[in-house]
Scaffold this motif. Sequence first.
Motif, PDB file in Angstrom:
ATOM      1  N   SER A 113      13.810 -17.265  -7.826  1.00  0.00           N
ATOM      2  CA  SER A 113      12.357 -17.341  -7.952  1.00  0.00           C
ATOM      3  C   SER A 113      11.697 -15.992  -7.679  1.00  0.00           C
ATOM      4  N   ILE A 114      12.271 -15.190  -6.786  1.00  0.00           N
ATOM      5  CA  ILE A 114      11.723 -13.853  -6.534  1.00  0.00           C
ATOM      6  C   ILE A 114      11.902 -12.962  -7.764  1.00  0.00           C
ATOM      7  N   ILE A 115      13.028 -13.094  -8.447  1.00  0.00           N
ATOM      8  CA  ILE A 115      13.231 -12.342  -9.695  1.00  0.00           C
ATOM      9  C   ILE A 115      12.170 -12.730 -10.725  1.00  0.00           C
ATOM     10  N   ILE A 116      11.912 -14.028 -10.858  1.00  0.00           N
ATOM     11  CA  ILE A 116      10.877 -14.496 -11.782  1.00  0.00           C
ATOM     12  C   ILE A 116       9.508 -13.979 -11.347  1.00  0.00           C
ATOM     13  N   LEU A 117       9.254 -13.996 -10.044  1.00  0.00           N
ATOM     14  CA  LEU A 117       7.976 -13.516  -9.508  1.00  0.00           C
ATOM     15  C   LEU A 117       7.716 -12.065  -9.912  1.00  0.00           C
ATOM     16  N   LEU A 118       8.732 -11.218  -9.786  1.00  0.00           N
ATOM     17  CA  LEU A 118       8.568  -9.809 -10.137  1.00  0.00           C
ATOM     18  C   LEU A 118       8.291  -9.641 -11.629  1.00  0.00           C
ATOM     19  N   LEU A 119       8.947 -10.455 -12.450  1.00  0.00           N
ATOM     20  CA  LEU A 119       8.677 -10.409 -13.893  1.00  0.00           C
ATOM     21  C   LEU A 119       7.222 -10.780 -14.183  1.00  0.00           C
ATOM     22  N   LEU A 149       1.251  -3.489  -5.802  1.00  0.00           N
ATOM     23  CA  LEU A 149       1.612  -4.855  -6.212  1.00  0.00           C
ATOM     24  C   LEU A 149       2.842  -5.338  -5.449  1.00  0.00           C
ATOM     25  N   LEU A 150       3.790  -4.434  -5.212  1.00  0.00           N
ATOM     26  CA  LEU A 150       4.980  -4.818  -4.445  1.00  0.00           C
ATOM     27  C   LEU A 150       4.600  -5.164  -3.010  1.00  0.00           C
ATOM     28  N   LEU A 151       3.717  -4.361  -2.402  1.00  0.00           N
ATOM     29  CA  LEU A 151       3.278  -4.636  -1.036  1.00  0.00           C
ATOM     30  C   LEU A 151       2.525  -5.960  -0.948  1.00  0.00           C
ATOM     31  N   VAL A 152       1.695  -6.238  -1.958  1.00  0.00           N
ATOM     32  CA  VAL A 152       0.952  -7.500  -1.988  1.00  0.00           C
ATOM     33  C   VAL A 152       1.913  -8.680  -2.068  1.00  0.00           C
ATOM     34  N   ASN A 153       2.939  -8.558  -2.909  1.00  0.00           N
ATOM     35  CA  ASN A 153       3.921  -9.639  -3.025  1.00  0.00           C
ATOM     36  C   ASN A 153       4.679  -9.855  -1.724  1.00  0.00           C
ATOM     37  N   VAL A 154       5.073  -8.768  -1.066  1.00  0.00           N
ATOM     38  CA  VAL A 154       5.781  -8.904   0.214  1.00  0.00           C
ATOM     39  C   VAL A 154       4.883  -9.595   1.244  1.00  0.00           C
ATOM     40  N   LEU A 155       3.613  -9.176   1.291  1.00  0.00           N
ATOM     41  CA  LEU A 155       2.657  -9.789   2.217  1.00  0.00           C
ATOM     42  C   LEU A 155       2.522 -11.285   1.963  1.00  0.00           C
ATOM     43  N   LEU A 156       2.372 -11.663   0.693  1.00  0.00           N
ATOM     44  CA  LEU A 156       2.171 -13.072   0.354  1.00  0.00           C
ATOM     45  C   LEU A 156       3.437 -13.892   0.568  1.00  0.00           C
ATOM     46  N   LEU A 157       4.600 -13.299   0.303  1.00  0.00           N
ATOM     47  CA  LEU A 157       5.858 -14.016   0.548  1.00  0.00           C
ATOM     48  C   LEU A 157       6.021 -14.330   2.027  1.00  0.00           C
ATOM     49  N   SER A 173      -8.371  -3.626   3.168  1.00  0.00           N
ATOM     50  CA  SER A 173      -8.204  -3.092   1.816  1.00  0.00           C
ATOM     51  C   SER A 173      -8.088  -1.575   1.842  1.00  0.00           C
ATOM     52  N   ASP A 174      -8.951  -0.914   2.609  1.00  0.00           N
ATOM     53  CA  ASP A 174      -8.901   0.544   2.709  1.00  0.00           C
ATOM     54  C   ASP A 174      -7.571   1.004   3.308  1.00  0.00           C
ATOM     55  N   ALA A 175      -7.081   0.240   4.297  1.00  0.00           N
ATOM     56  CA  ALA A 175      -5.803   0.598   4.919  1.00  0.00           C
ATOM     57  C   ALA A 175      -4.651   0.492   3.922  1.00  0.00           C
ATOM     58  N   MET A 176      -4.656  -0.581   3.108  1.00  0.00           N
ATOM     59  CA  MET A 176      -3.597  -0.746   2.108  1.00  0.00           C
ATOM     60  C   MET A 176      -3.672   0.349   1.057  1.00  0.00           C
ATOM     61  N   LEU A 177      -4.874   0.688   0.624  1.00  0.00           N
ATOM     62  CA  LEU A 177      -5.033   1.744  -0.377  1.00  0.00           C
ATOM     63  C   LEU A 177      -4.639   3.098   0.189  1.00  0.00           C
ATOM     64  N   GLY A 178      -4.742   3.233   1.507  1.00  0.00           N
ATOM     65  CA  GLY A 178      -4.330   4.481   2.139  1.00  0.00           C
ATOM     66  C   GLY A 178      -2.830   4.681   2.125  1.00  0.00           C
ATOM     67  N   LEU A 179      -2.083   3.600   1.980  1.00  0.00           N
ATOM     68  CA  LEU A 179      -0.618   3.694   1.940  1.00  0.00           C
ATOM     69  C   LEU A 179      -0.127   4.284   0.624  1.00  0.00           C
ATOM     70  N   SER A 180      -0.813   3.930  -0.470  1.00  0.00           N
ATOM     71  CA  SER A 180      -0.383   4.412  -1.787  1.00  0.00           C
ATOM     72  C   SER A 180      -1.487   4.143  -2.802  1.00  0.00           C
ATOM     73  N   GLU A 181      -1.525   4.981  -3.816  1.00  0.00           N
ATOM     74  CA  GLU A 181      -2.437   4.749  -4.934  1.00  0.00           C
ATOM     75  C   GLU A 181      -1.666   4.379  -6.190  1.00  0.00           C
ATOM     76  N   ASN A 182      -0.375   4.152  -6.019  1.00  0.00           N
ATOM     77  CA  ASN A 182       0.477   3.743  -7.142  1.00  0.00           C
ATOM     78  C   ASN A 182       0.367   2.225  -7.302  1.00  0.00           C
ATOM     79  N   PRO A 183      -0.121   1.729  -8.443  1.00  0.00           N
ATOM     80  CA  PRO A 183      -0.288   0.273  -8.605  1.00  0.00           C
ATOM     81  C   PRO A 183       1.018  -0.495  -8.482  1.00  0.00           C
TER      82      PRO A 183
END
Length: 440
Positions: free
Chosen positions: A416-422, A329-337, A315-325
Amino acid sequence: MMALILFGLFFLLVMLRLPIAVALAISSIAVLFTGSGVFGLELVADIMYTSVSKFTLLAIPFFILAGVIMEQAGISKRLIDFAQSLVGHKKSGIVFVTVMTAIFFAAISGSGPATVAAIGGILVPAMVKSGYKKETAGALVASSGAIGIIIPPSIAFIVFAVVAGDQLPISIARLFMAGVIPGLMLGVGFILAAMYVRWRQEVKSGPLQGFTPMPRATGKERWKAFTGALWGLLIPVIILGGIYGGFFTPTEAAVIAVFYGLFVGFFVYKELNMKKMFDILVASSIQTAVVMFIVSAASVYAYIITTEQIAMQISDAMLGLSENPIIILLLVNVLLLIAGMFIDAISAYYIFIPILLPIMIMFEVDPTVFGVFMTVNLAIGLFTPPVGLNLYVATGISKTSLGEISRGVIPFVVSSIIILLLITYVPWFSTFLPDLLNIK
């Protein structure tokens, strides 16, 4: 070092095609053998037993049993007949029928592969007869089946609530209702993608060969199809109405679904008998054993991630990449995909919720919204190679190779990825119905 062993060995074993539960168990035990863990091998059995002995998880075997009963009771065929009577005469009617039936059956089974198996045997040949390529037909059924883990009642949402509940209490009823609009949005996206595929096929090769539209059903025929499917259509009304009316819990609703399915199968449609019941019990027992083995093995894995503070470090490593929500959220979606391409939803919950939920809370993301877009991510994983379970079920039904159906599924993945982003960036889609009905 411990995180490297835990994650590296797990993904290595997955790539070697070991069952997910076995990969989770072996990688967890390997970490314990290093001697640096906070507990020993003697506690593994206790953790595994405790993880599956929760009252809420009783809903899983009962919903699985209900889904198998209703498939064998002839409900899926009657739902298809009803959908065809409504839109079967239209040019893309078979596409509407496929998605509509998948949504209805999703509200019965709560499982993606079960939905594909229940509707694919009828609808894939029907789509091919209408001029669609086999890989397109199989891809649409595989994609539509993924709605099964989003539309309530959802086995996936039950597991999410159980796993997340160790950090933050989350209502299963709220998750159920939050999945309705996103599930319908995915259905619309699949319909549009299938219509696009048809348009491209017609531009390239001319009108689809062999397509003969069904005659428009008369009012009498539609009424007959409706009355035939009525017992199936009532299932989500009874289950969800009972839950939100306060008459029973989601776990109790699963038991009621089983008895309702037995009543319909034995006394209304009369397609069940004692011989079929034996096969139903065997099939549902096998499915339940697979799920519970994954849950128990994944619980040890999740315990190590939490107690060894691996989750906090990541979690600390991910937060170190950016503090922009937005970026997070985009990084989390890429990870989960990416994760969804290799592991099933239940395993993913146990691995990633301890890591990602604290991040979501830090950025004030509604846990319900997180549950929905995480589940949509993992639903996409059900029809993406190399481990998409729906694809393997659909390849057998459509008699295509994994390579062919993987190419056919591309337009549905894109939609489905377009819907996911929405869903991710517009929380309203997930929170509107629960807030409207004041479900906390």
